[in-house]
Design a protein around this motif. Structure first.
Motif, PDB file in Angstrom:
ATOM      1  N   PHE A 236       2.373   1.750  -3.506  1.00 49.82           N
ATOM      2  CA  PHE A 236       1.358   2.201  -4.457  1.00 49.82           C
ATOM      3  C   PHE A 236       0.957   3.641  -4.183  1.00 49.82           C
ATOM      4  O   PHE A 236       0.663   4.408  -5.097  1.00 49.82           O
ATOM      5  CB  PHE A 236       0.133   1.280  -4.435  1.00 49.82           C
ATOM      6  N   THR A 237       0.938   4.035  -2.913  1.00 49.68           N
ATOM      7  CA  THR A 237       0.621   5.423  -2.576  1.00 49.68           C
ATOM      8  C   THR A 237       1.685   6.353  -3.132  1.00 49.68           C
ATOM      9  O   THR A 237       1.365   7.389  -3.733  1.00 49.68           O
ATOM     10  CB  THR A 237       0.530   5.584  -1.042  1.00 49.68           C
TER      11      THR A 237
ATOM     12  N   LEU B  58      -6.625   0.286  -9.552  1.00 46.74           N
ATOM     13  CA  LEU B  58      -6.131  -0.299  -8.305  1.00 46.74           C
ATOM     14  C   LEU B  58      -6.946  -1.520  -7.889  1.00 46.74           C
ATOM     15  O   LEU B  58      -6.397  -2.539  -7.496  1.00 46.74           O
ATOM     16  CB  LEU B  58      -6.145   0.742  -7.179  1.00 46.74           C
TER      17      LEU B  58
ATOM     18  N   ARG C  81      -6.587   3.629   1.217  1.00 54.72           N
ATOM     19  CA  ARG C  81      -5.351   4.130   1.843  1.00 54.72           C
ATOM     20  C   ARG C  81      -4.399   4.706   0.797  1.00 54.72           C
ATOM     21  O   ARG C  81      -3.772   5.734   1.027  1.00 54.72           O
ATOM     22  CB  ARG C  81      -4.669   3.018   2.628  1.00 54.72           C
ATOM     23  N   VAL C  82      -4.306   4.051  -0.355  1.00 57.17           N
ATOM     24  CA  VAL C  82      -3.422   4.555  -1.413  1.00 57.17           C
ATOM     25  C   VAL C  82      -3.868   5.940  -1.859  1.00 57.17           C
ATOM     26  O   VAL C  82      -3.055   6.845  -2.024  1.00 57.17           O
ATOM     27  CB  VAL C  82      -3.396   3.585  -2.616  1.00 57.17           C
TER      28      VAL C  82
ATOM     29  N   GLU D 241      -7.395  -1.052   0.917  1.00 56.84           N
ATOM     30  CA  GLU D 241      -6.039  -0.718   0.447  1.00 56.84           C
ATOM     31  C   GLU D 241      -6.083   0.421  -0.570  1.00 56.84           C
ATOM     32  O   GLU D 241      -5.256   1.334  -0.526  1.00 56.84           O
ATOM     33  CB  GLU D 241      -5.381  -1.951  -0.175  1.00 56.84           C
TER      34      GLU D 241
ATOM     35  N   HIS E  49       1.302   6.421  -6.932  1.00 53.58           N
ATOM     36  CA  HIS E  49       0.101   7.150  -7.339  1.00 53.58           C
ATOM     37  C   HIS E  49       0.324   8.649  -7.216  1.00 53.58           C
ATOM     38  O   HIS E  49      -0.019   9.414  -8.130  1.00 53.58           O
ATOM     39  CB  HIS E  49      -1.102   6.715  -6.504  1.00 53.58           C
TER      40      HIS E  49
ATOM     41  N   THR F 211       0.828  -1.194   0.000  1.00 53.68           N
ATOM     42  CA  THR F 211       0.000   0.000   0.000  1.00 53.68           C
ATOM     43  C   THR F 211       0.867   1.251   0.000  1.00 53.68           C
ATOM     44  O   THR F 211       0.574   2.220  -0.711  1.00 53.68           O
ATOM     45  CB  THR F 211      -0.926  -0.006   1.225  1.00 53.68           C
ATOM     46  N   TRP F 212       1.937   1.228   0.792  1.00 52.46           N
ATOM     47  CA  TRP F 212       2.830   2.379   0.882  1.00 52.46           C
ATOM     48  C   TRP F 212       3.473   2.678  -0.474  1.00 52.46           C
ATOM     49  O   TRP F 212       3.505   3.833  -0.922  1.00 52.46           O
ATOM     50  CB  TRP F 212       3.890   2.091   1.945  1.00 52.46           C
TER      51      TRP F 212
END
Length: 182
Positions: free
Chosen positions: A58-59, A122, A135-136, A132, A62, A55-56
């Motif tokens: 992908f954030t 996503l 969060r992203v 997830e 993004h 998730t971190w």
């Protein structure tokens, strides 16, 4: 360092796939992934120990992609010199119906607003859960669900050539389109 490599390395192909889907340019997508990995490595100590590395990452990716897209909008369109001289790919006759359907799907994906496209990619392509994806994108889960529903509906309308805004009930149609893309 070894733990970081074990967590990050398997995520590189999904990150590249997501970046390519967002920016539609392989070189730019690779640059974004490289920037993402550079940030992840230099800021690994800032990551929550109990947080999900997927998730971190992908954030980070993004946010980099959104910044890149916004920056390009301000600059205007660019055409590579090779692309300007080369024969347009769409002028050749199609060879397979699947290729046409795939091209239609990519065009339909381009018509979606950025926020809906990101959620759709996503959840449907990268198989992130709603939580997830929330969060992203730093949005509530309910917003993820509503954006996903609107994106699937618009995509289905576009694929069937229906006018925008037409309300048609199609359960699970959008999900089946993306299973074919994978």
């Amino acid at each position: 360092m070894k733990d970081m490599m074990q967590l990050v390395e398997p995520l590189i192909p999904p990150l590249r796939r997501y970046a390519r889907a967002l920016v539609r340019d392989a070189a730019t997508a690779d640059d974004l992934v490289q920037d993402c990995l550079e940030r992840a490595i230099t800021r690994w100590h800032q990551r929550r120990a109990d947080g999900d590395a997927r998730t971190w990452l992908f954030t980070i990716l993004h946010n980099l992609a959104v910044s890149h897209i916004r920056q390009n909008r301000r600059r205007g369109g660019q055409v590579a010199l090779d692309d300007a001289v080369a024969e347009p790919a769409l002028s050749r006759p199609p060879t397979q119906e699947d290729a046409l359907r795939h091209a239609d799907l990519l065009r339909a994906l381009d018509t979606l607003p950025e926020d809906q496209r990101a959620v759709l990619l996503l959840v449907s392509v990268e198989d992130l859960s709603y939580a997830e994806a929330a969060r992203v994108l730093d949005i509530p889960i309910g917003t993820v669900m509503s954006r996903l529903a609107r994106a699937r509906e618009k995509l289905a309308q576009h694929m069937e050539g229906e006018p925008a805004g037409a309300t048609i009930h199609r359960p699970n149609f959008g999900a089946s389109i993306f299973r074919r893309v994978k």
